[in-house]
Write an enzyme that holds these catalytic residues in place. Structure first.
Site, short mmCIF file in Angstrom:
data_model
loop_
_atom_site.label_atom_id
_atom_site.label_comp_id
_atom_site.label_asym_id
_atom_site.label_seq_id
_atom_site.Cartn_x
_atom_site.Cartn_y
_atom_site.Cartn_z
N HIS A 502 0.93 3.73 1.72
CA HIS A 502 1.96 2.70 1.88
C HIS A 502 2.91 3.05 3.03
O HIS A 502 4.10 3.26 2.84
CB HIS A 502 2.73 2.51 0.57
CG HIS A 502 1.94 1.82 -0.48
ND1 HIS A 502 1.25 2.52 -1.46
CD2 HIS A 502 1.69 0.51 -0.71
CE1 HIS A 502 0.63 1.66 -2.26
NE2 HIS A 502 0.88 0.43 -1.83
N HIS A 506 -0.16 0.35 6.91
CA HIS A 506 -0.44 -0.64 5.87
C HIS A 506 0.37 -1.92 6.12
O HIS A 506 -0.16 -3.03 6.05
CB HIS A 506 -0.09 -0.07 4.49
CG HIS A 506 -0.05 -1.12 3.40
ND1 HIS A 506 -1.17 -1.83 3.00
CD2 HIS A 506 0.99 -1.58 2.64
CE1 HIS A 506 -0.83 -2.67 2.04
NE2 HIS A 506 0.48 -2.53 1.81
N HIS A 542 7.49 -5.55 3.48
CA HIS A 542 7.26 -5.63 2.03
C HIS A 542 7.15 -4.28 1.34
O HIS A 542 7.29 -4.18 0.12
CB HIS A 542 6.01 -6.45 1.74
CG HIS A 542 4.73 -5.69 1.88
ND1 HIS A 542 4.18 -5.37 3.10
CD2 HIS A 542 3.90 -5.15 0.94
CE1 HIS A 542 3.06 -4.69 2.91
NE2 HIS A 542 2.87 -4.54 1.61
N ASP A 543 6.92 -3.19 2.09
CA ASP A 543 6.84 -1.85 1.47
C ASP A 543 7.79 -0.86 2.15
O ASP A 543 7.55 0.36 2.12
CB ASP A 543 5.41 -1.32 1.54
CG ASP A 543 4.57 -1.76 0.35
OD1 ASP A 543 5.15 -2.01 -0.73
OD2 ASP A 543 3.33 -1.89 0.50
N ASP A 653 -1.60 -8.59 1.19
CA ASP A 653 -1.34 -7.23 0.71
C ASP A 653 -2.63 -6.56 0.28
O ASP A 653 -2.81 -5.34 0.44
CB ASP A 653 -0.35 -7.30 -0.46
CG ASP A 653 0.26 -5.95 -0.78
OD1 ASP A 653 0.20 -5.05 0.06
OD2 ASP A 653 0.82 -5.80 -1.89
#
Length: 799
Positions: A502, A506, A542-543, A653
């Site tokens: 992550h 990614h 998002h991460d 994702d």
């Protein structure tokens, strides 16, 4: 006493009483012998009956004595006593002692079912409301008489005499009723006379004094016991001041102990909203309490109070308690029930909860009092006192929670500052001055589905990221300066940790998958520029600041992030981090928007990032599938578009599952490595046995786990997207091909690398050609899927 001549008293009262008191032999009280009572004058008999009730302070025992004495004085076959309860609309008459007959005991009469008569209804209600006694020679000829009681008891009522009982303050506190006068030698009539009524009324004057004293004593003892209970409960509530859920559970348990009822609920207001909105809702039933079960926190008021929510909202707004009983015509109450809703409860009490600043922070509701038809004034007063302690307890816990949240935010901020840094302006300028290739000029075409990021250097990923925004014409549309875009991308890249999976790579791949869907799937023609802009930003962010561990680990390890968020823990942190970067100097790519655009963008951005929580995906995928299969998806429906954006986030994702086999295999091994690292932490730090997916000892089961992951999560998602947009069929085909290879590996066979490479390197077809080729295929897929079972096993280990 049939023969009373020669034994009159000397006073006028004695003479008056002598003409009325006519006690048959079988009616002489057992407390004295017949001989002793006969030897007394009529006035002495009356005074004996008065003294009999003068010192008793137990309302039930006193009521029984009054009735047996009335039977003696009025020479009635049986008697009943109705006491006034409640006030206002809830005022009624209750007879816990009904049809008391000669020789009955208090215990026997207490076992009778409570009879409740609304104020002003029937003969008893009329006497209470008017304050006037009546004599009825034939009850069945009086339209006020209720025949149902005779039918239920099998007893025939003939004559009747009813008189109000007046308190020392002149208020009606009850009604005494004598039924069926007994014929004696002296009084040969079975109808009560005016003389009977006069004696009856005189005696009830003394009864009113005794009942008033007994009720006052009972009330004072009630409050004394409840105050002692409240103090004991307060100690219990204030013992736990660190966990809101635990504190509220104690409140619910103590509330059901205080006055037993079927259900109790606590609804807390969202302090961040001006309108009444309940953010946290807890409920506990009497049955659950008896079993020792924990109270449940509900997501919706409908699960707790259903149609009564309007009442709770009114109490929260006005700060005034509401008490509704069956006599309020609950089913007709416009503030309680919406149209076509059926009342679940006969009565309920709703009271406000205040904090120490006298501000309403929530409400408590109690439903269906046990052993009664309504909550009386005493109950309401007790619960209002109880709510004071509850409010203080909840307020203290919430303050403690705020302090803990502040400390957690501080710790997270310090951790972020020590680990990350914002990109400098010089670095942004350097990148912005570099030549920006077109999408297909990169080693791998950034706009295509079969993309491999490994051929790009880190600096190239920054250029490729910028190319996505440029090709979608988002810079000019939202007035984004080129240097600001490059600085934002560089800062986002720096705010990803060097964890195994992550990480920045990614995030870049997720954004590339979204860009490919825009281009090859032609979603750039269906989604608005604002949606495209937000979706790309959400993919990159998002991460952010991912630690290589999932939500479950954060909770188990009691990390500062878990103290802030109980659901979608890491996703909330990623969004917060995204906003932090946008608010930092030189990184706000949204600064060119107007106020309306900016507000919509932030709200949409939060929803998109939270949508990457697979737990939310599981909740919503059924709704999305139904919209697509029923062909009712409407691009003009804001909710449908929001659902689609969330599904797109999940599809991107998980996009690695659609890639060529070499990319998919490499990615799966990275994911597994990160999972194993978390499993190692669970063993070493938390002394826990990790789930199989995170247990390094079970790494040989990876192929089989991947097959399960594809079947439970990936195939259903990309299958539905293919139905909706045939041009996305390459994603579905990629998943199917990778499943075949994982299945082969799980069975000890070799993956067909060459076949996979041939597939992904075949000449590119146009979108229109793809659409034509996949239209019939999509129709066959839909028909096939409808034959499958709707129940798919959840690959829950990834949640």
């Amino acid at each position: 006493m049939a023969d009373r001549k020669g034994r009159r008293g000397s006073g006028g009262d004695s003479a008056a009483l002598h003409s009325v008191i006519d006690i048959p032999q079988h009616r002489i009280h057992s407390r004295e012998s017949q001989m002793a009572l006969r030897q007394k004058s009529d006035s002495d008999v009356f005074m004996e009956l008065v003294r009999d009730i003068s010192s008793d302070l137990d309302v039930t025992v006193l009521s029984h004595k009054i009735l047996t004495n009335v039977a003696v004085l009025a020479n009635a076959d049986r008697c009943s006593l109705f006491l006034v309860q409640g006030s206002g609309k809830m005022k009624c008459l209750v007879a816990k002692l009904f049809d008391v007959v000669e020789g009955s005991t208090v215990e026997e009469t207490q076992n009778q079912k409570e009879i409740r008569i609304p104020w002003g209804m029937g003969i008893v209600g009329y006497v209470a409301e008017s304050g006037t006694g009546i004599i009825i020679a034939d009850a069945y000829k009086d339209q006020r008489f209720n025949h149902d009681v005779d039918i239920a008891t099998g007893y025939r009522t003939k004559s009747m005499m009813s008189e109000p009982i007046i308190s020392t303050e002149g208020e009606v506190i009850g009604v005494a009723q004598a039924i069926n006068k007994i014929v004696t030698e002296k009084s040969k009539s079975d109808v009560f006379t005016p003389e009977d009524q006069k004696l009856f009324k005189t005696y009830l004057t003394f009864c009113g004094i005794s009942l008033t004293n007994a009720q006052l004593f009972e009330k004072s003892m009630f409050y004394l016991r409840k105050n002692e209970s409240l103090l004991e409960m307060a100690r219990g509530i204030f013992e736990e001041q660190t966990c809101l859920k635990t504190s509220v559970h104690e409140i619910l348990v103590e509330g059901l102990e205080l006055i037993p009822c079927e259900q109790c609920s606590v609804m807390l207001l969202d302090e961040n909203e001006e309108e009444v909105n309940f953010s946290r809702i807890f409920q506990l039933t009497h049955e659950q309490k008896e079993k020792g079960e924990q109270s449940a926190e509900q997501d919706s008021p409908d699960e707790v109070v259903g149609p009564y929510i309007a009442k709770a909202e009114m109490v929260a707004r006005t700060g005034e308690a509401i008490n509704v009983s069956e006599f309020d015509n609950v089913s007709q109450h416009s503030l309680v029930l919406e149209k076509d809703q059926v009342p679940k409860y006969e009565n309920f009490l709703c009271i406000p909860i205040y904090n120490k600043e006298k501000k309403v922070i929530g409400v408590m509701q109690f439903f269906n009092k046990m052993g009664s038809h309504y909550f009386d004034e005493k109950d309401q007063h007790v619960f209002e006192s109880f709510a004071v302690f509850c409010g203080l307890g909840i307020h203290n816990v919430m303050m403690y929670d705020k302090v803990c949240s502040s400390m957690a935010r501080r710790n997270i901020a310090l951790e972020v500052l020590s680990y990350h840094a914002s990109s400098s302006l010089e670095e942004a300028v350097k990148h912005s001055e570099r030549f920006l290739p077109s999408a297909d000029e990169f080693v791998e075409n950034v706009s295509r589905f079969p993309f491999d990021d490994l051929v790009l250097s880190d600096d190239d990923t920054i250029l490729a990221s910028a190319r996505m925004f440029v090709d979608l014409h988002l810079l000019e549309h939202f007035h984004v300066q080129r240097v600001v875009l490059f600085r934002w991308i560089s800062t986002v890249k720096k705010n990803y940790r060097q964890v195994t999976y992550h990480n920045w790579r990614h995030a870049f791949n997720v954004a590339q998958s979204m860009f490919a869907i825009f281009k090859e799937g032609q979603y750039d023609q269906s989604l608005s520029p604002l949606e495209q802009f937000v979706l790309l930003i959400a993919c990159f962010c998002h991460d952010l600041d991912h630690r290589g561990t999932n939500n479950t680990f954060q909770v188990k390890s009691s990390s500062p992030i878990a103290q802030l968020y109980s659901t979608s823990t890491m996703e909330h942190h990623h969004f917060d981090h995204c906003i932090m970067i946008l608010n930092s100097e030189g990184n706000n790519v949204l600064e060119g928007m107007n106020a309306d655009q900016y507000g919509k963008a932030i709200k949409m951005l939060e929803a998109c990032i939270l949508a990457t929580d697979l737990a939310l995906y599981f909740q919503k995928r059924g709704t999305f599938r139904d919209l697509i299969e029923s062909e009712t998806f409407d691009w003009n429906d804001a909710n449908h578009r929001g659902l689609l954006r969330g599904m797109l986030m999940t599809a991107c994702d998980l996009g690695a599952i659609t890639k060529p086999w070499k990319v998919q295999k490499r990615t799966a091994e990275l994911v597994a490595s990160e999972f194993f690292e978390q499993g190692d932490l669970e063993k070493s730090r938390l002394n826990l046995q990790p789930i199989p997916m995170m247990d390094r000892q079970k790494k040989d089961e990876l192929p089989n786990m991947q097959v399960g992951f594809i079947d439970a999560i990936c195939l259903p998602l990309y299958e539905v997207f293919t139905d909706h947009t045939p041009s996305l069929k390459p994603l579905y085909d990629g998943v199917k091909r990778n499943r075949i290879n994982w299945k082969n590996l799980s069975e000890g066979k070799q993956a067909d690398d060459e076949e996979m490479e041939a597939d992904v390197t075949s000449p590119r077809t146009t979108v229109s050609q793809q659409a034509g080729e996949t239209k019939s295929v999509a129709g066959k897929m839909k028909a096939s899927r409808r034959q499958k079972s709707r129940q798919r096993s959840v690959y829950c280990t990834l949640v």
